[in-house]
Design a protein around this motif. Sequence first.
Motif, PDB file in Angstrom:
ATOM      1  N   TRP A 156     -44.067  38.047  20.053  1.00 12.97           N
ATOM      2  CA  TRP A 156     -44.181  36.624  20.330  1.00 12.97           C
ATOM      3  C   TRP A 156     -44.723  35.870  19.124  1.00 12.97           C
ATOM      4  O   TRP A 156     -45.477  36.417  18.307  1.00 12.97           O
ATOM      5  CB  TRP A 156     -45.102  36.380  21.523  1.00 12.97           C
ATOM      6  N   LEU A 157     -44.338  34.590  19.043  1.00 10.88           N
ATOM      7  CA  LEU A 157     -44.854  33.712  18.001  1.00 10.88           C
ATOM      8  C   LEU A 157     -46.353  33.459  18.202  1.00 10.88           C
ATOM      9  O   LEU A 157     -46.857  33.466  19.330  1.00 10.88           O
ATOM     10  CB  LEU A 157     -44.118  32.369  18.029  1.00 10.88           C
ATOM     11  N   ASP A 158     -47.040  33.200  17.112  1.00  7.38           N
ATOM     12  CA  ASP A 158     -48.479  32.924  17.139  1.00  7.38           C
ATOM     13  C   ASP A 158     -48.701  31.426  17.371  1.00  7.38           C
ATOM     14  O   ASP A 158     -49.047  30.678  16.461  1.00  7.38           O
ATOM     15  CB  ASP A 158     -49.113  33.380  15.824  1.00  7.38           C
ATOM     16  N   ASP A 159     -48.465  30.977  18.592  1.00  5.41           N
ATOM     17  CA  ASP A 159     -48.699  29.579  18.935  1.00  5.41           C
ATOM     18  C   ASP A 159     -49.130  29.498  20.400  1.00  5.41           C
ATOM     19  O   ASP A 159     -49.274  30.515  21.059  1.00  5.41           O
ATOM     20  CB  ASP A 159     -47.469  28.713  18.653  1.00  5.41           C
ATOM     21  N   GLN A 160     -49.320  28.291  20.905  1.00 10.44           N
ATOM     22  CA  GLN A 160     -49.870  28.108  22.242  1.00 10.44           C
ATOM     23  C   GLN A 160     -48.806  27.819  23.306  1.00 10.44           C
ATOM     24  O   GLN A 160     -49.145  27.495  24.443  1.00 10.44           O
ATOM     25  CB  GLN A 160     -50.910  26.979  22.220  1.00 10.44           C
ATOM     26  N   SER A 161     -47.532  27.960  22.942  1.00 13.70           N
ATOM     27  CA  SER A 161     -46.476  27.666  23.908  1.00 13.70           C
ATOM     28  C   SER A 161     -46.338  28.787  24.934  1.00 13.70           C
ATOM     29  O   SER A 161     -46.676  29.940  24.681  1.00 13.70           O
ATOM     30  CB  SER A 161     -45.141  27.478  23.184  1.00 13.70           C
ATOM     31  N   GLN A 197     -55.744  28.195  25.817  1.00 18.27           N
ATOM     32  CA  GLN A 197     -55.497  26.784  25.512  1.00 18.27           C
ATOM     33  C   GLN A 197     -56.764  26.047  25.093  1.00 18.27           C
ATOM     34  O   GLN A 197     -56.831  24.814  25.200  1.00 18.27           O
ATOM     35  CB  GLN A 197     -54.886  26.103  26.737  1.00 18.27           C
ATOM     36  N   ASP A 198     -57.782  26.790  24.601  1.00 16.23           N
ATOM     37  CA  ASP A 198     -59.057  26.153  24.264  1.00 16.23           C
ATOM     38  C   ASP A 198     -59.139  25.732  22.809  1.00 16.23           C
ATOM     39  O   ASP A 198     -60.227  25.413  22.310  1.00 16.23           O
ATOM     40  CB  ASP A 198     -60.215  27.094  24.604  1.00 16.23           C
ATOM     41  N   GLY A 199     -58.018  25.723  22.091  1.00 20.87           N
ATOM     42  CA  GLY A 199     -58.024  25.325  20.689  1.00 20.87           C
ATOM     43  C   GLY A 199     -58.167  26.476  19.729  1.00 20.87           C
ATOM     44  O   GLY A 199     -58.003  26.285  18.519  1.00 20.87           O
ATOM     45  N   LEU A 200     -58.527  27.667  20.231  1.00 31.37           N
ATOM     46  CA  LEU A 200     -58.610  28.862  19.393  1.00 31.37           C
ATOM     47  C   LEU A 200     -57.393  29.747  19.643  1.00 31.37           C
ATOM     48  O   LEU A 200     -56.723  29.620  20.670  1.00 31.37           O
ATOM     49  CB  LEU A 200     -59.902  29.621  19.678  1.00 31.37           C
ATOM     50  N   GLU A 201     -57.137  30.661  18.726  1.00 27.81           N
ATOM     51  CA  GLU A 201     -55.950  31.507  18.827  1.00 27.81           C
ATOM     52  C   GLU A 201     -56.279  32.994  18.859  1.00 27.81           C
ATOM     53  O   GLU A 201     -55.365  33.823  18.934  1.00 27.81           O
ATOM     54  CB  GLU A 201     -55.004  31.217  17.656  1.00 27.81           C
ATOM     55  N   ASN A 202     -57.579  33.334  18.800  1.00 26.46           N
ATOM     56  CA  ASN A 202     -57.947  34.749  18.821  1.00 26.46           C
ATOM     57  C   ASN A 202     -57.399  35.423  20.069  1.00 26.46           C
ATOM     58  O   ASN A 202     -57.634  34.981  21.184  1.00 26.46           O
ATOM     59  CB  ASN A 202     -59.471  34.916  18.799  1.00 26.46           C
ATOM     60  N   GLY A 203     -56.686  36.509  19.888  1.00 22.94           N
ATOM     61  CA  GLY A 203     -56.159  37.268  21.003  1.00 22.94           C
ATOM     62  C   GLY A 203     -54.734  36.936  21.389  1.00 22.94           C
ATOM     63  O   GLY A 203     -54.190  37.565  22.311  1.00 22.94           O
ATOM     64  N   ASN A 204     -54.111  35.959  20.744  1.00 24.66           N
ATOM     65  CA  ASN A 204     -52.705  35.687  21.039  1.00 24.66           C
ATOM     66  C   ASN A 204     -51.899  36.976  20.890  1.00 24.66           C
ATOM     67  O   ASN A 204     -51.987  37.663  19.870  1.00 24.66           O
ATOM     68  CB  ASN A 204     -52.144  34.630  20.086  1.00 24.66           C
ATOM     69  N   ILE A 205     -51.110  37.295  21.884  1.00 21.06           N
ATOM     70  CA  ILE A 205     -50.370  38.560  21.875  1.00 21.06           C
ATOM     71  C   ILE A 205     -49.200  38.461  20.912  1.00 21.06           C
ATOM     72  O   ILE A 205     -48.421  37.508  20.958  1.00 21.06           O
ATOM     73  CB  ILE A 205     -49.882  38.917  23.285  1.00 21.06           C
ATOM     74  N   GLU A 240     -52.192  41.733  17.653  1.00 21.57           N
ATOM     75  CA  GLU A 240     -52.653  40.359  17.771  1.00 21.57           C
ATOM     76  C   GLU A 240     -51.753  39.525  16.857  1.00 21.57           C
ATOM     77  O   GLU A 240     -51.532  39.883  15.696  1.00 21.57           O
ATOM     78  CB  GLU A 240     -54.118  40.258  17.351  1.00 21.57           C
ATOM     79  N   ALA A 241     -51.176  38.449  17.385  1.00 22.28           N
ATOM     80  CA  ALA A 241     -50.094  37.755  16.694  1.00 22.28           C
ATOM     81  C   ALA A 241     -50.460  37.293  15.294  1.00 22.28           C
ATOM     82  O   ALA A 241     -49.621  37.292  14.399  1.00 22.28           O
ATOM     83  CB  ALA A 241     -49.628  36.563  17.534  1.00 22.28           C
ATOM     84  N   GLY A 242     -51.707  36.897  15.091  1.00 27.95           N
ATOM     85  CA  GLY A 242     -52.110  36.423  13.778  1.00 27.95           C
ATOM     86  C   GLY A 242     -52.860  37.442  12.951  1.00 27.95           C
ATOM     87  O   GLY A 242     -53.376  37.114  11.874  1.00 27.95           O
ATOM     88  N   ASN A 243     -52.943  38.679  13.447  1.00 25.10           N
ATOM     89  CA  ASN A 243     -53.678  39.748  12.742  1.00 25.10           C
ATOM     90  C   ASN A 243     -55.109  39.340  12.426  1.00 25.10           C
ATOM     91  O   ASN A 243     -55.667  39.681  11.379  1.00 25.10           O
ATOM     92  CB  ASN A 243     -52.945  40.155  11.456  1.00 25.10           C
ATOM     93  N   ARG A 244     -55.743  38.604  13.362  1.00 21.26           N
ATOM     94  CA  ARG A 244     -57.116  38.145  13.146  1.00 21.26           C
ATOM     95  C   ARG A 244     -58.146  39.181  13.574  1.00 21.26           C
ATOM     96  O   ARG A 244     -59.305  39.099  13.185  1.00 21.26           O
ATOM     97  CB  ARG A 244     -57.337  36.843  13.925  1.00 21.26           C
ATOM     98  N   GLY A 245     -57.733  40.134  14.421  1.00 17.76           N
ATOM     99  CA  GLY A 245     -58.654  41.135  14.916  1.00 17.76           C
ATOM    100  C   GLY A 245     -58.055  41.888  16.075  1.00 17.76           C
ATOM    101  O   GLY A 245     -56.977  41.535  16.582  1.00 17.76           O
ATOM    102  N   PRO A 246     -58.743  42.912  16.576  1.00 16.04           N
ATOM    103  CA  PRO A 246     -58.201  43.760  17.651  1.00 16.04           C
ATOM    104  C   PRO A 246     -58.446  43.173  19.039  1.00 16.04           C
ATOM    105  O   PRO A 246     -59.042  43.814  19.910  1.00 16.04           O
ATOM    106  CB  PRO A 246     -58.957  45.069  17.455  1.00 16.04           C
ATOM    107  N   TRP A 247     -57.963  41.930  19.242  1.00 14.15           N
ATOM    108  CA  TRP A 247     -58.254  41.231  20.483  1.00 14.15           C
ATOM    109  C   TRP A 247     -56.981  40.937  21.252  1.00 14.15           C
ATOM    110  O   TRP A 247     -55.887  40.875  20.687  1.00 14.15           O
ATOM    111  CB  TRP A 247     -58.956  39.892  20.191  1.00 14.15           C
TER     112      TRP A 247
END
Length: 640
Positions: free
Chosen positions: A109-114, A79-87, A135-142
């Motif tokens: 899961w959706l790529d959001d903070q809910s 919930q820190d404003g970043l999305e890296n690692g969202n499952i 990673e939900a947004g395909n931003r990296g292996p996190w």
Amino acid sequence: MFPVGNALALTAAPLAGTYTGITADTFQSTNPPGNAIDQNSSSFWHSEYSPVLTPLPHQATLDLGSSQTINGFTYLPRQDGLENGNIGRYGLEVSTDKVTWTVVSNATWLDDQSTKVVGFPTRAVRYVRITAFTEAGNRGPWTSAAEFGVTLPSPVNPTTANKIIGQWSPVIPFPIVAAAGFVEHHTGKILTFSAFEPNQYVGGSGNTYTAIYDPSTGSVSEVDITNTGHDMFCPGMNLDADGRAIVTGGSDAIKTSAFRPSVGDWLTLAPMQIQRGYQASTLCSDGRTFTIGGSWNGPLGGKNGEIYNGAANTWTKLPGCPVAPMLTNDQQGIFRQDNHGWLFGWKNGYVFQAGPSSAMNWYGTSGTGSQSAAGKRGTDPDSMNGNAVMYDALNGKILTVGGSPSYGPSTATANAHIITIGAPNTTPTVQSINPMWYARAFANSVVLPDGQVFITGGQLQAMPFTDTTAVFISEIWNPVTTNFVRTASHAVPRTYHSIALLMLDGKVFTAGGGMCGDCSTNHEDAQIYSPPYLFNADGSLATRPVISAVSSTKFAVGSTFTATTSAASPSWCMIRYGSATHTVDTDQRRIPLTATKNSGGTYTFTLPGDSGIVLPGYYMLFALSNGTPSVATTLQITVA
């Protein structure tokens, strides 16, 4: 942890590099796994990225400290404003001993903070393990998580709302997206299937993933069907006189397969004469199967009717059954114009086509076939991915609701009509009635034992592979008042590639939606709806009547039989077992029965003598007391 319903908190205390309550196979030193159970949303667990970038998948295991009875899992992304690692895509398992693990969910899961909530059948476990595959947004292996938690079953407290709006079950995890399904007549189990992959239809052929839900235990089993060489995604489907599911075309556009519920196996049948995908099929009064349309696969256009003779295992073209009169004016052209016909087997081998085109037609299946126009469906426009339900076959009554002029993107309607059909090749009557509360495309409709029709899911704007404008509130239509009543909201969007089926206990099974691979709109789960007729005024469960005996379970049309119940002054009906895919269920039809009371709670019935009204096959026999249905008894009706 952010609780959802009743929740069980986990404590975290460091111990030799791990944390009592949670362990993880990887973590950044500044973001340990204990952060995911500290009830502080500003902290989070993160997989290691420095000095080593740990590749996916990543795992975290929750230890509840002792055996706990739970029915769900919660995940709050960072919930820190970043999305890296969202499952994104994940797997969820539970265990009592950390040795033997049971899969309870595989989904995305959706790529959001809910907060994400996963429901599953209540069970006693000590350990819960989540595996993050993407990673939900395909931003990296996190992988990251602000909070993990589990949910506890709520106490069963009756509420008066149950009698008004009904009640939904917890979400039931499934191993596939249930894009098609049918009810097995000998067990009441529900067999669902997707495609060559559990949640993806593009790029494969020759096999189909299936999942069977057992209502008696709540268990779900998965089998990959390979022996027929048939990818059955986007087929035509109907149940034949022997109760077999006849599945035609789809991704493997020429093939025909059959499932035998009494044996539990899949068979390869004769291939069709014409390649098809997104066609509709229906059983005819003589026990043969008619199909028409289906330009989603194979050559475009010319998908005229053909008929299958099960005794001879042959398909025969019907050149006198042209598809052209039933085409819609879809903006995508012929690829969509002949999809998902609203077909009803009727008298003397005829088939009535009620939609989705605004034009209606009669198709005859004798000889080389025939076609005659049946007029327009009032002022209703083309209604692709709307619903049509024969709620009273004895009187030829069909309810039609919703749909949209084009497959999508297109604006759905809330339109509703009653079509009354009589003799073949005559013009039916069409009555425009009060509209639904919500416009819906990609919804599903199920006729209930009391003659009402339950409508669930869909979206205001037809747009495949999206959940935008999804409708969560269901509706029930009353054939006496012709009005729609809003009912309880389900938890998961049910739009494109969802299904709904009547169960033996009078409840409604819903599942599916998506089928787009690693996307956020795949719904590998199900829910079960208990209609208001299952509850007393105070919200407690109503006492069901019981059918204690029937004189036989197999009859020809026109036969007389008896059934016994302890209920006072019951009403009776039969509903044909259903099959559903892509908003189409040509099998379900309700037949009200007139009973003569004998002594000792025994009633005598005489079936209608026309196999066009009582299509051959398997039916659920219901007794209703004050509107509450019994658990059904299964009857097989044969051609005279």
